[in-house]
Design an enzyme around this catalytic site. Sequence first.
Site, PDB file in Angstrom:
ATOM      1  N   GLU A  14      -6.636   4.673   7.718  1.00 21.34           N
ATOM      2  CA  GLU A  14      -6.498   6.012   7.701  1.00 21.34           C
ATOM      3  C   GLU A  14      -7.735   6.693   6.933  1.00 21.34           C
ATOM      4  O   GLU A  14      -8.158   7.933   7.202  1.00 21.34           O
ATOM      5  CB  GLU A  14      -5.257   6.358   6.584  1.00 21.34           C
ATOM      6  CG  GLU A  14      -3.974   6.454   7.464  1.00 21.34           C
ATOM      7  CD  GLU A  14      -2.806   5.504   6.742  1.00 21.34           C
ATOM      8  OE1 GLU A  14      -2.768   5.446   5.520  1.00 21.34           O
ATOM      9  OE2 GLU A  14      -1.883   4.920   7.642  1.00 21.34           O
ATOM     10  N   SER A  38       3.637  -1.924  10.225  1.00 20.19           N
ATOM     11  CA  SER A  38       4.779  -1.822  10.447  1.00 20.19           C
ATOM     12  C   SER A  38       5.665  -3.349  10.276  1.00 20.19           C
ATOM     13  O   SER A  38       6.474  -3.822  10.897  1.00 20.19           O
ATOM     14  CB  SER A  38       5.243  -1.388  11.930  1.00 20.19           C
ATOM     15  OG  SER A  38       4.780  -0.097  12.122  1.00 20.19           O
ATOM     16  N   GLU A  45      -5.246  -4.722  10.672  1.00 16.55           N
ATOM     17  CA  GLU A  45      -4.194  -3.648  11.135  1.00 16.55           C
ATOM     18  C   GLU A  45      -4.579  -3.045  12.186  1.00 16.55           C
ATOM     19  O   GLU A  45      -5.250  -1.921  12.058  1.00 16.55           O
ATOM     20  CB  GLU A  45      -4.377  -2.709   9.620  1.00 16.55           C
ATOM     21  CG  GLU A  45      -4.087  -3.447   8.367  1.00 16.55           C
ATOM     22  CD  GLU A  45      -3.555  -2.468   7.335  1.00 16.55           C
ATOM     23  OE1 GLU A  45      -2.325  -2.651   6.888  1.00 16.55           O
ATOM     24  OE2 GLU A  45      -4.018  -1.349   7.182  1.00 16.55           O
ATOM     25  N   GLY A  97       2.944  -0.962   4.370  1.00 17.71           N
ATOM     26  CA  GLY A  97       2.901   0.289   3.710  1.00 17.71           C
ATOM     27  C   GLY A  97       4.346   0.708   3.777  1.00 17.71           C
ATOM     28  O   GLY A  97       4.903   0.678   2.531  1.00 17.71           O
ATOM     29  N   GLY A  98       5.041   1.417   4.588  1.00 13.68           N
ATOM     30  CA  GLY A  98       6.424   1.911   4.508  1.00 13.68           C
ATOM     31  C   GLY A  98       7.268   0.922   3.922  1.00 13.68           C
ATOM     32  O   GLY A  98       8.096   1.720   2.854  1.00 13.68           O
ATOM     33  N   HIS A 103      -9.512   1.287   4.919  1.00 11.44           N
ATOM     34  CA  HIS A 103      -8.187   1.333   5.605  1.00 11.44           C
ATOM     35  C   HIS A 103      -8.322   2.407   6.754  1.00 11.44           C
ATOM     36  O   HIS A 103      -9.341   3.166   6.845  1.00 11.44           O
ATOM     37  CB  HIS A 103      -7.335   2.052   4.660  1.00 11.44           C
ATOM     38  CG  HIS A 103      -5.678   2.032   5.157  1.00 11.44           C
ATOM     39  ND1 HIS A 103      -5.261   2.946   5.678  1.00 11.44           N
ATOM     40  CD2 HIS A 103      -4.840   1.058   4.999  1.00 11.44           C
ATOM     41  CE1 HIS A 103      -4.190   2.700   6.316  1.00 11.44           C
ATOM     42  NE2 HIS A 103      -3.764   1.449   5.765  1.00 11.44           N
ATOM     43  N   GLY A 139       2.562   2.474  10.606  1.00  9.78           N
ATOM     44  CA  GLY A 139       3.449   3.575  10.570  1.00  9.78           C
ATOM     45  C   GLY A 139       4.120   4.051  11.954  1.00  9.78           C
ATOM     46  O   GLY A 139       4.883   5.085  11.917  1.00  9.78           O
ATOM     47  N   ASN A 193       0.716  -1.329  -0.012  1.00  7.95           N
ATOM     48  CA  ASN A 193       0.052   0.137   0.177  1.00  7.95           C
ATOM     49  C   ASN A 193       0.906   1.088   0.017  1.00  7.95           C
ATOM     50  O   ASN A 193       1.589   1.757   1.091  1.00  7.95           O
ATOM     51  CB  ASN A 193      -0.656  -0.131   1.367  1.00  7.95           C
ATOM     52  CG  ASN A 193      -1.794   1.305   1.401  1.00  7.95           C
ATOM     53  OD1 ASN A 193      -1.865   1.864   0.436  1.00  7.95           O
ATOM     54  ND2 ASN A 193      -2.327   1.334   2.687  1.00  7.95           N
ATOM     55  N   TRP A 194       1.135   1.817  -1.231  1.00  4.73           N
ATOM     56  CA  TRP A 194       1.830   2.807  -1.440  1.00  4.73           C
ATOM     57  C   TRP A 194       1.479   4.323  -0.601  1.00  4.73           C
ATOM     58  O   TRP A 194       2.024   5.225  -0.601  1.00  4.73           O
ATOM     59  CB  TRP A 194       2.357   3.265  -2.814  1.00  4.73           C
ATOM     60  CG  TRP A 194       3.102   1.879  -3.492  1.00  4.73           C
ATOM     61  CD1 TRP A 194       3.262   0.936  -2.793  1.00  4.73           C
ATOM     62  CD2 TRP A 194       3.373   1.929  -4.832  1.00  4.73           C
ATOM     63  NE1 TRP A 194       3.992   0.163  -3.735  1.00  4.73           N
ATOM     64  CE2 TRP A 194       4.179   0.813  -4.980  1.00  4.73           C
ATOM     65  CE3 TRP A 194       3.462   2.796  -5.714  1.00  4.73           C
ATOM     66  CZ2 TRP A 194       4.749   0.280  -6.200  1.00  4.73           C
ATOM     67  CZ3 TRP A 194       4.022   2.385  -7.061  1.00  4.73           C
ATOM     68  CH2 TRP A 194       4.788   1.456  -7.160  1.00  4.73           C
ATOM     69  N   LYS A 195       0.328   4.114  -0.351  1.00  6.71           N
ATOM     70  CA  LYS A 195      -0.404   5.386   0.405  1.00  6.71           C
ATOM     71  C   LYS A 195      -0.224   6.567  -0.779  1.00  6.71           C
ATOM     72  O   LYS A 195       0.003   6.458  -1.715  1.00  6.71           O
ATOM     73  CB  LYS A 195       0.114   5.757   1.634  1.00  6.71           C
ATOM     74  CG  LYS A 195      -0.144   4.230   2.564  1.00  6.71           C
ATOM     75  CD  LYS A 195       0.166   4.488   3.846  1.00  6.71           C
ATOM     76  CE  LYS A 195      -0.201   3.343   4.890  1.00  6.71           C
ATOM     77  NZ  LYS A 195      -0.080   3.505   5.992  1.00  6.71           N
TER      78      LYS A 195
HETATM   79  P1  PGA Z   1       2.943   0.594   7.555  1.00 10.24           P
HETATM   80  O1  PGA Z   1       1.304   0.751   6.884  1.00 10.24           O
HETATM   81  O2  PGA Z   1       3.546  -0.725   7.014  1.00 10.24           O
HETATM   82  O3  PGA Z   1       3.725   1.385   7.248  1.00 10.24           O
HETATM   83  O4  PGA Z   1       2.748   0.537   9.019  1.00 10.24           O
HETATM   84  C1  PGA Z   1       0.465  -0.479   6.659  1.00 10.24           C
HETATM   85  C2  PGA Z   1      -0.788   0.043   6.177  1.00 10.24           C
HETATM   86  O5  PGA Z   1      -1.280   1.114   6.626  1.00 10.24           O
HETATM   87  O6  PGA Z   1      -1.396  -0.876   5.295  1.00 10.24           O
END
Ligand code: PGA
Length: 253
Positions: free
Chosen positions: A99, A215, A169, A236-237, A97, A175, A9-11
Amino acid sequence: MRSKLIAGNWKMNTDKASSVELAKGIASKNQAIAGENVDVLLCPPFVYLPGVLNSVKDARIAVGAQDVYFEDNGAFTGEISVSMLKDIGCNYVICGHSERRHIMGEGDEIVNKKLSSAISGGLLPILCVGEKKEQRESGKTEEVVEGQLNGSLAGLSENKFMAITIAYEPVWAIGTGLTATPEQAQEVHSLIREKISQKYGQEQAQETRILYGGSVKPGNAGELLGQEDIDGVLVGGASLKVDSFSAIIEAAL
Ligand code: PGA
């Protein structure tokens, strides 16, 4: 037998050139996975979807969007529909998600409509659920996750549910560098499978993929993926670098 899914997930990251570079880098490093029991998915920002789709077209890599709107077309300024995503070649979409839930204020009712439209239009949704830090600390994890599952899946038939992948999640792990321990994650994953079994039957519960996200890094992916009910990861990251994302894919092999 559930195959593993490693999703990036590149956000709201990358640009036109770096999205293509990242997608091509992942595609070329991962040619060896073709035929293995692992699926790879990239979810770039909407505007970079065409470039990423083009970059991985000869690889065994799926492409998805990070969100979608539930109406098919019309006066919905700024929104993107399921048919638009299908039109350009997307297969997957992330729904609910954290966010979107916590920054954009999306509730289960909207997530439910998005899931329903996505499946009717032929997309495979990844439904995200997870508790906040204070909810975990006050012993409400099960209640929160069950509530999100019930609300998001309300009225969805077993036939429709078959298209869904779930992602657990925990919000406190996204993050933040804090990861749920493999045991903490496994506990919630097994609980989610139990809830699916109650709703859709034992057979369907065994077929459904449940991903962990929060994470995930090369250093913890192997142990997480080794848990009985963890069928993949939503990253994500660490999905923004060819080497770290590839190392996570390798951990699933
Ligand atoms: P993260 O994000 O790996 O940066 O914690 C995961 C996500 O929100 O899908």
